[in-house]
Enzyme design. Structure first.
Site, PDB file in Angstrom:
ATOM      1  N   TYR A 117      11.415 -16.535  31.713  1.00 49.47           N
ATOM      2  CA  TYR A 117      10.505 -15.704  32.507  1.00 49.47           C
ATOM      3  C   TYR A 117      10.028 -16.372  33.796  1.00 49.47           C
ATOM      4  O   TYR A 117       8.842 -16.333  34.114  1.00 49.47           O
ATOM      5  CB  TYR A 117       9.265 -15.308  31.674  1.00 49.47           C
ATOM      6  CG  TYR A 117       9.595 -14.834  30.277  1.00 49.47           C
ATOM      7  CD1 TYR A 117      10.243 -13.609  30.088  1.00 49.47           C
ATOM      8  CD2 TYR A 117       9.283 -15.598  29.153  1.00 49.47           C
ATOM      9  CE1 TYR A 117      10.573 -13.168  28.806  1.00 49.47           C
ATOM     10  CE2 TYR A 117       9.609 -15.161  27.880  1.00 49.47           C
ATOM     11  CZ  TYR A 117      10.249 -13.944  27.721  1.00 49.47           C
ATOM     12  OH  TYR A 117      10.561 -13.522  26.458  1.00 49.47           O
ATOM     13  N   TYR A 121       5.266  -6.910  20.869  1.00 46.42           N
ATOM     14  CA  TYR A 121       6.399  -7.662  21.404  1.00 46.42           C
ATOM     15  C   TYR A 121       7.418  -7.823  20.285  1.00 46.42           C
ATOM     16  O   TYR A 121       7.077  -8.256  19.179  1.00 46.42           O
ATOM     17  CB  TYR A 121       5.972  -9.051  21.914  1.00 46.42           C
ATOM     18  CG  TYR A 121       7.170  -9.860  22.355  1.00 46.42           C
ATOM     19  CD1 TYR A 121       7.752  -9.639  23.608  1.00 46.42           C
ATOM     20  CD2 TYR A 121       7.778 -10.787  21.505  1.00 46.42           C
ATOM     21  CE1 TYR A 121       8.887 -10.341  23.999  1.00 46.42           C
ATOM     22  CE2 TYR A 121       8.910 -11.487  21.892  1.00 46.42           C
ATOM     23  CZ  TYR A 121       9.457 -11.259  23.131  1.00 46.42           C
ATOM     24  OH  TYR A 121      10.594 -11.941  23.508  1.00 46.42           O
ATOM     25  N   ASP A 179       7.861  -6.478  11.826  1.00 43.24           N
ATOM     26  CA  ASP A 179       8.393  -7.633  12.533  1.00 43.24           C
ATOM     27  C   ASP A 179       7.482  -8.821  12.218  1.00 43.24           C
ATOM     28  O   ASP A 179       6.432  -8.997  12.824  1.00 43.24           O
ATOM     29  CB  ASP A 179       8.428  -7.320  14.033  1.00 43.24           C
ATOM     30  CG  ASP A 179       8.915  -8.489  14.865  1.00 43.24           C
ATOM     31  OD1 ASP A 179       9.034  -9.597  14.324  1.00 43.24           O
ATOM     32  OD2 ASP A 179       9.167  -8.279  16.070  1.00 43.24           O
ATOM     33  N   LYS A 188      11.675 -17.365  13.827  1.00 43.08           N
ATOM     34  CA  LYS A 188      10.820 -18.460  14.282  1.00 43.08           C
ATOM     35  C   LYS A 188      10.656 -19.582  13.233  1.00 43.08           C
ATOM     36  O   LYS A 188      11.509 -20.450  13.158  1.00 43.08           O
ATOM     37  CB  LYS A 188       9.476 -17.911  14.757  1.00 43.08           C
ATOM     38  CG  LYS A 188       9.639 -17.130  16.069  1.00 43.08           C
ATOM     39  CD  LYS A 188       8.381 -17.082  16.897  1.00 43.08           C
ATOM     40  CE  LYS A 188       8.698 -16.694  18.326  1.00 43.08           C
ATOM     41  NZ  LYS A 188       8.564 -15.270  18.621  1.00 43.08           N
TER      42      LYS A 188
HETATM   43  C1  LIG Z   1       9.570 -14.305  19.176  1.00 44.85           C
HETATM   44  C2  LIG Z   1       9.545 -12.946  18.646  1.00 44.85           C
HETATM   45  C3  LIG Z   1      10.695 -12.138  18.656  1.00 44.85           C
HETATM   46  C4  LIG Z   1      11.984 -12.567  19.287  1.00 44.85           C
HETATM   47  O1  LIG Z   1      12.572 -13.670  18.646  1.00 44.85           O
HETATM   48  P1  LIG Z   1      13.660 -14.539  19.449  1.00 44.85           P
HETATM   49  O2  LIG Z   1      14.108 -15.530  18.442  1.00 44.85           O
HETATM   50  O3  LIG Z   1      12.956 -15.126  20.614  1.00 44.85           O
HETATM   51  O4  LIG Z   1      14.737 -13.617  19.878  1.00 44.85           O
HETATM   52  C5  LIG Z   1      10.595 -10.886  18.087  1.00 44.85           C
HETATM   53  N1  LIG Z   1       9.438 -10.457  17.541  1.00 44.85           N
HETATM   54  C6  LIG Z   1       8.331 -11.209  17.505  1.00 44.85           C
HETATM   55  C7  LIG Z   1       7.092 -10.684  16.867  1.00 44.85           C
HETATM   56  C8  LIG Z   1       8.331 -12.470  18.074  1.00 44.85           C
HETATM   57  O5  LIG Z   1       7.223 -13.210  18.076  1.00 44.85           O
END
Ligand SMILES: *Cc1c(COP(=O)(O)O)cnc(C)c1O
Length: 666
Positions: A254, A382, A483, A512
């Site tokens: 970014y 996000y 998510d 993550k």
């Molecule tokens: C970081 C994140 C993503 C994306 O994961 P990447 O490994 O960076 O592609 C998707 N959803 C949430 C909630 C995140 O924090």
């Protein structure tokens, strides 16, 4: 600090003599140099004063270069001739590796180059946790190995080379010493030892010091043999252009390619510490974008990676499977909420979100609801940077307008403003309900981050809202995708954030922290209902990344999840929540601060206006911490191993930054 670490393949290989000779050579070549022996055992007790033999040897040979006398070159001296950990214990002491590192660096400050001589070989313990290798790692010097040319030296030398390289250090070369007279028949054998080490170890032989019986001759022979070694070692260093290249050619997240935000150069990590190229040590408050929950350099994770690397780094997942993937699948099915039974191993969080979206779309197609193609989400979310994921990110967050024509139009309810930490306000859910009812015929799935909206604003909302979404999804026959990429694996104080609402999603994404911050890995889990519906009539999920189920990533994830399960993560995250609350609370009183909130191992200071990221970054580094603010948010998501003192430091530095108005400079 410049110079070399001198280690032996064993004790008694002539390491001190070699170090002494190298020092002579360096000084003779006009380099202001010093040989340091951080720990000396087996000292002679001369009426209460401990005399270190090695230091005496440096002084003897190098007397011409030190007319004022040789400086104190030992940090710790012990009388007993045994391993440092033991010698220290006998003296009623404990060697402190931090102190040893600090003092070695201090001693080196006045010199162009230093030679740091270890005690014995690389695996010699310094205390109950650390061996000499850890001291080598901290000092971060290229390593010279001294090996005595005798039976067994090939094995000892190659193992030493491996151990050093496995710790990420450079082997500058091997100096072969001949401490015993060769018989005529082993001349050839000794020569073969040297070439074999060079070949199998892929290493430079810096010198091969011949045996001399004559003590008068010894110094001359040594110094002559080391002439070549020092020539090899003192070749001019090329000018370091790395950071210029970085700025000119590498994209960072970014930011502009031509006028990027500043970056600093990380060199090593350990525990909760990030060490920069210039030696600056930073307390890490970010866990590398929330992944490194066990901190850095955890030996269990590193060993899992090495062990798997020794077996099989990767094979395609099409038509082949393997134990690391099977173990990980089993663990994920076991630890995620009941009902999630099918696992798709993806290579990043964004990809796992794409897979989740595809699952929802294919589910609706397979169940004859072809008009249900839209996603329902909330503002302020996000979900990643790929197209499907972007389409459900906050529409005002900056990405949407760039890709307006590319992204499918999804349905957005307002941000769930019902705070986590106040009595439940049902109004936002009522709004969401009305919107969903209106569109339910075209909606395939609801997708949200449970409880914590991460990169979209570090916002914590009420569990009852989440429970309400679950009920809504059921009522209207849409799927619920959670998510958990940011929230999973204990971050919010529960293993998964959806545990706060006691619900099971139909589809769940994790990533993550899944691999403890060492490898890129994510997973999408689905219920049997979702999987069976898609697979009815020969249907297949249309996705298959090249690096799907990568064994290295799976092996590290398995180790990380085991470590997490065995740890007291609930108590840890509860402690961190308390520490963060206390440490950040004073910020509430400062101007420009809109809100301070904490949940689990997450602490947030929300400002009234967007903050000056480069100015804050500089201030944080100058004060020994690593945080990466964004938007209006200064926040910490530290590794679970962080200490109260470290959290306090983070709190104090953030307070000072805001008090001094660093955030408003830009
Ligand atoms: C970081 C994140 C993503 C994306 O994961 P990447 O490994 O960076 O592609 C998707 N959803 C949430 C909630 C995140 O924090």
């Amino acid at each position: 600090m410049k110079g070399f670490f001198i280690t032996g393949t064993d004790t008694g290989v002539g390491k001190t003599v070699v170090t002494s000779g190298l020092l002579f050579r360096l000084c003779d070549g006009g380099h202001k140099s010093l040989a340091i022996k951080p720990v000396q055992t087996g000292c002679i007790d001369r009426s209460g004063t401990l005399i270190a033999e090695d230091e005496a040897e440096y002084a003897r040979l190098n007397a011409p270069h030190f007319p004022e006398g040789y400086p104190d070159a030992c940090i710790k001296k012990y009388k007993d001739a045994c391993s440092p950990h033991r010698a220290a214990a006998i003296s009623g002491e404990q060697i402190c590796i931090d102190e040893l590192t600090r003092r070695t660096r201090q001693m080196a400050e006045a010199y162009d180059a230093v030679l740091v001589e270890g005690a014995g070989g690389v695996a010699v313990p310094l205390d109950d946790q650390h061996t000499t290798l850890e001291l080598m790692r901290r000092l971060d010097l290229p390593v010279i190995i001294v090996a005595d040319n005798k039976l067994g030296m090939i094995n000892h030398t190659l193992m030493t080379i491996d151990a050093i390289r496995n710790r990420g250090l450079e082997v500058a070369g091997v100096i072969v010493n001949n401490t015993t007279p060769p018989s005529s028949e082993d001349e050839a054998l000794r020569a073969d030892n040297v070439t074999t080490i060079a070949r199998h170890g892929d290493v430079a032989i810096l010198a091969d010091i011949p045996y001399t019986a004559d003590p008068e001759q010894r110094d001359t022979v040594l110094i002559k043999a080391l002439r070549e070694a020092v020539r090899l070692l003192s070749t001019e260093e090329p000018q370091d252009t790395a950071m210029d290249f970085d700025k000119a050619h590498l994209w960072h997240p970014y930011t502009s390619a031509t006028n990027p935000l500043p970056t600093v150069r990380a060199s090593t990590t350990r525990g909760t510490t990030i060490v920069l190229d210039d030696g600056t040590e930073l307390i890490d408050g970010m866990a590398s974008w929330w992944c490194a929950i066990h901190g850095y350099g955890n030996p269990v994770l590193e060993q899992a990676l090495r062990t798997q690397c020794g077996r099989m780094s990767h094979v395609m997942f099409g038509g082949l499977t393997h134990d690391p993937a099977i173990d990980l699948g089993r663990k994920l099915v076991d630890m995620t909420p009941a009902g999630l039974e099918h696992v798709f191993l993806a290579d990043s969080g964004s990809v796992s979100v794409e897979v989740a979206i595809k699952l929802a779309m294919q589910y609706m197609q397979a169940s004859g609801q072809k008009e249900r193609t839209k996603l329902f989400t909330v503002r302020g979310g996000y979900h990643g940077d790929t197209c499907g994921a972007m389409s459900v990110c906050d529409p005002d967050g900056g990405m949407h307008h760039l890709f307006a024509n590319l992204l499918p139009k999804q349905i957005f309810a307002p941000r769930p403003t019902c705070r986590f930490d106040t009595p439940y306000d049902p109004a936002p859910l009522n709004e969401a309900t009305d919107l969903l009812k209106k569109h339910s015929h075209e909606i395939a799935a609801i997708i949200v981050e449970p409880i914590v909206q991460g990169a979209g604003g570090m916002w914590f909302y009420h569990p009852e809202y989440l429970a309400g979404l679950r009920a809504l999804a059921d009522e209207h026959g849409v799927l619920l995708i959670l998510d958990e990429i940011a929230t999973g694996f204990g971050r919010t104080g529960k293993m998964f954030a959806c545990d706060w609402a006691d619900i099971t999603p139909d589809i769940m994404c994790v990533g993550k922290a899944l691999s403890g911050g060492m490898m890129t890995l994510a997973a999408t889990l689905a219920t049997a209902k979702v999987a069976r519906t898609i697979s009815a009539d020969g249907g297949v999920l249309m996705h298959g990344p090249t690096f799907m189920g990568n064994p290295l990533a799976c092996a590290v994830a398995n180790a990380s999840l085991d470590l997490l399960s065995r740890s007291d993560w609930q108590a840890r995250t509860a402690d961190i929540e308390q520490w963060l609350s206390n440490a950040l609370a004073p910020c509430r009183e400062l101007p420009d601060v809109k809100d301070v909130r904490t949940l689990g191992a997450i602490g947030v200071v929300e400002m009234e206006c967007p903050v000056d990221v480069p100015a804050l970054q500089e201030f944080f580094i100058a004060n020994g911490i690593w945080l990466r603010p964004f938007g209006k948010l200064i926040y910490a998501m530290p590794p679970y191993i962080i200490s109260k003192e470290e959290v306090d430091t983070i709190g104090e530095v953030v307070f000072e930054a805001v008090r001094q108005q660093i955030h408003t400079r830009g």
